[in-house]
Design an enzyme around this catalytic site. Structure first.
Site, PDB file in Angstrom:
ATOM      1  N   ASN A  53       0.801  -1.225   0.000  1.00 19.18           N
ATOM      2  CA  ASN A  53       0.000   0.000   0.000  1.00 19.18           C
ATOM      3  C   ASN A  53       0.837   1.280   0.000  1.00 19.18           C
ATOM      4  OD1 ASN A  53       0.691  -0.694   2.665  1.00 19.18           O
ATOM      5  ND2 ASN A  53      -1.106   0.302   3.526  1.00 19.18           N
ATOM      6  N   GLU A  82       3.718  -4.150  12.536  1.00 23.04           N
ATOM      7  CA  GLU A  82       2.755  -3.060  12.341  1.00 23.04           C
ATOM      8  C   GLU A  82       1.626  -3.644  11.514  1.00 23.04           C
ATOM      9  OE1 GLU A  82       0.486  -0.761  10.672  1.00 23.04           O
ATOM     10  OE2 GLU A  82       2.138   0.058   9.486  1.00 23.04           O
ATOM     11  N   LEU A  83       0.487  -3.863  12.171  1.00 25.39           N
ATOM     12  CA  LEU A  83      -0.610  -4.606  11.549  1.00 25.39           C
ATOM     13  C   LEU A  83      -1.781  -3.677  11.227  1.00 25.39           C
ATOM     14  CD1 LEU A  83      -0.286  -7.776  13.821  1.00 25.39           C
ATOM     15  CD2 LEU A  83       0.965  -7.201  11.732  1.00 25.39           C
ATOM     16  N   CYS A  98      -3.539   1.564   6.871  1.00 25.94           N
ATOM     17  CA  CYS A  98      -3.829   1.084   8.227  1.00 25.94           C
ATOM     18  C   CYS A  98      -4.248   2.225   9.138  1.00 25.94           C
ATOM     19  CB  CYS A  98      -2.603   0.375   8.808  1.00 25.94           C
ATOM     20  SG  CYS A  98      -2.141  -1.123   7.929  1.00 25.94           S
ATOM     21  N   GLU A 129     -11.191  -4.842   9.692  1.00 20.82           N
ATOM     22  CA  GLU A 129     -10.714  -3.650   9.013  1.00 20.82           C
ATOM     23  C   GLU A 129     -11.226  -3.632   7.572  1.00 20.82           C
ATOM     24  OE1 GLU A 129      -6.482  -1.360   8.212  1.00 20.82           O
ATOM     25  OE2 GLU A 129      -6.478  -3.544   8.369  1.00 20.82           O
ATOM     26  N   ALA A 131       5.773  -7.251  -1.209  1.00 19.88           N
ATOM     27  CA  ALA A 131       4.536  -7.829  -1.710  1.00 19.88           C
ATOM     28  C   ALA A 131       4.709  -8.223  -3.177  1.00 19.88           C
ATOM     29  CB  ALA A 131       3.392  -6.825  -1.559  1.00 19.88           C
ATOM     30  N   SER A 132       4.053  -9.307  -3.561  1.00 24.14           N
ATOM     31  CA  SER A 132       4.266  -9.871  -4.896  1.00 24.14           C
ATOM     32  C   SER A 132       3.707  -9.017  -6.019  1.00 24.14           C
ATOM     33  CB  SER A 132       3.642 -11.271  -4.960  1.00 24.14           C
ATOM     34  OG  SER A 132       4.324 -12.151  -4.093  1.00 24.14           O
TER      35      SER A 132
END
Length: 457
Positions: free
Chosen positions: A134, A231-232, A265, A362, A159-160
């Site tokens: 993101n 960090e979620l 987030c 979320e 990230a892929s």
């Protein structure tokens, strides 16, 4: 998931990449371990020289990088430019302050019966960074800048769906002069992360991502007794009280909800508004959400682009449908537009409550939830009625009320009369299911250091 650049505005696969094989991966890990043994001995001045060189390169190439990020994950181009500029700022910040943040700290030698006593901060070794799509540049830089300035070396598993951004970052530090192996991009599938994390040459890990991914990494690292920073997700409250500037709160609230196409987030997600100003806020807020221009993220006038992946767009669709099917009311949006790409209309719902998935999970897209409350106590209770605890926004000009919210909100960040964001100067991180540890500021650079006590008799 294939390692590929797929334009979310069109669904077109632009470029695919073969993951590195086990032999190459092993060579990369060996190179990182060897590089650390020499790199750890370099001084702060030399590291700062390399970091400032990397910052200059990124600054010069910011337009190219911004267009690459927009192509790979769909954020509006002006926001991608702002992300690139923020990366430059963060790199320069740590180049200038790392030596100060990690300076040896004298202790009271007499109190501990020593001739000399002090605390030193020393690097740990190769750190694995598992990063999301993101903010594909900023998330990496806010780990890499402090880690490299501390004397650690980095291994990036990105990230892929942002492989070209990942490769750019891996090459950036090499081009800036950092020794070979100090920062490497690993083009590997998610299923191979466990093997890297368990490898004895990797000493710690940091992850920004989903709660499930964080739990998995924490479990594996815990079994290996390795340090992690997580960090979620977040379900940030945006509280508006009667003394607030309602017009400013509503305008900021729209931006806070749809920043990065709603895929942040720390985006405000739950708007908790006092009854005295609820109607006025709702009218302005919904009007602002309706006025947003949905479109091609490369178009300078676009406010909201596509979601980054088809799966992400489908998840948002399902969450909205679940809430609407269980009695929530859609004030605007709520549908997928009939156009190519993974778009979803800016949406506002009321009447969201227990039993609806959206109340617990979320929503990673441009979807806002509105709640009406009667007093500060009810607002605090609702704000804290989530398993997440990352950011929080409060709008009030009452000093006592402000301090009450600051003290009572269960979150790692509280922003009063402003939108939650991240700054290199301030620590960033959450509590509860939003993770643990801190990035940025002095706290961030010390996370991957050995805090060594020295006692000399």
């Amino acid at each position: 998931m294939a390692i590929a650049t797929i334009n979310p505005a069109t669904g077109e696969t632009l470029k695919t990449f073969e993951p590195m094989d086990d032999h190459e991966l092993d060579e990369r890990l060996a190179l990182a371990a060897a590089a650390f043994e020499e790199y750890r001995a370099t001084g702060f001045a030399r590291r700062a020289e390399w970091m400032l060189s990397a910052a200059r390169l990124l600054d010069e190439e910011s337009e190219q990088l911004a267009r690459l990020m927009t192509t790979e994950m769909g954020k509006p181009l002006p926001q991608a430019r702002a992300e690139a500029a923020k990366c430059v700022q963060g790199m320069r910040f740590y180049a200038e302050h790392a030596e100060e943040f990690l300076a040896t700290e004298p202790a009271d030698a007499a109190a501990v019966k020593a001739r000399r006593a002090e605390v030193r901060y020393q690097p740990l070794g190769p750190v694995l960074a598992i990063m999301p799509w993101n903010f594909p540049c900023w998330q990496v830089i806010r780990f890499a800048a402090p880690a490299l300035m501390a004397g650690n070396v980095g291994l990036l598993k990105h990230a892929s769906n942002v492989p070209q951004t990942a490769l750019y970052l891996g090459e950036l530090f090499a081009r800036a002069g950092f020794p070979a192996g100090c920062f490497q991009t690993l083009l590997i599938e998610s299923g191979r992360v466990e093997g890297v994390l368990r490898d004895g040459r990797v000493v710690a890990a940091t992850l920004t991502g989903s709660e499930a991914a964080g739990a998995s990494v924490a479990s594996i690292a815990g079994g290996e007794v390795k340090k992690t920073v997580l960090e979620l997700g977040g379900s940030d409250p945006f509280v508006v009280m009667p003394s607030a500037d309602v017009a400013a709160a509503a305008e900021t609230g729209v931006t806070a909800r749809v920043q990065n196409n709603g895929q942040s987030c720390i985006a405000a997600k739950r708007f908790i508004v006092h009854d005295a100003v609820y109607d006025a806020f709702t009218e302005r807020f919904v009007e602002g959400m309706r006025a947003l221009r949905l479109g091609d993220p490369m178009d300078e006038t676009t406010d909201v682009g596509p979601l980054a992946t088809q799966r992400g767009r489908d998840d948002v669709e399902r969450l909205v449908a679940d809430a609407a099917g269980r009695g929530a009311h859609v004030l605007c949006g709520g549908v997928t537009p009939s156009r190519t790409g993974w778009y979803f209309e800016p949406t506002v719902l009321t009447g969201v409550g227990p039993g609806m998935r959206m109340f617990e999970e979320e929503v990673f897209g441009p979807v806002a939830q509105l709640y009406r409350v009667s007093d500060a106590g009810e607002a605090i209770a609702l704000a804290n009625a989530t398993g997440f605890g990352l950011g929080s926004n409060v709008w009030t000009t009452d000093p006592d009320e402000r301090e009450r919210f600051i003290g009572a909100l269960e979150s790692g960040l509280v922003f009063v009369n402003g939108m939650v964001t991240s700054y290199p100067e301030l620590p960033f991180g959450g509590v509860k299911r939003s993770g643990y540890g801190r990035e940025l500021s002095v706290q961030g650079i010390r996370e991957f250091c050995n805090v060594k006590t020295v006692w000399v008799g």
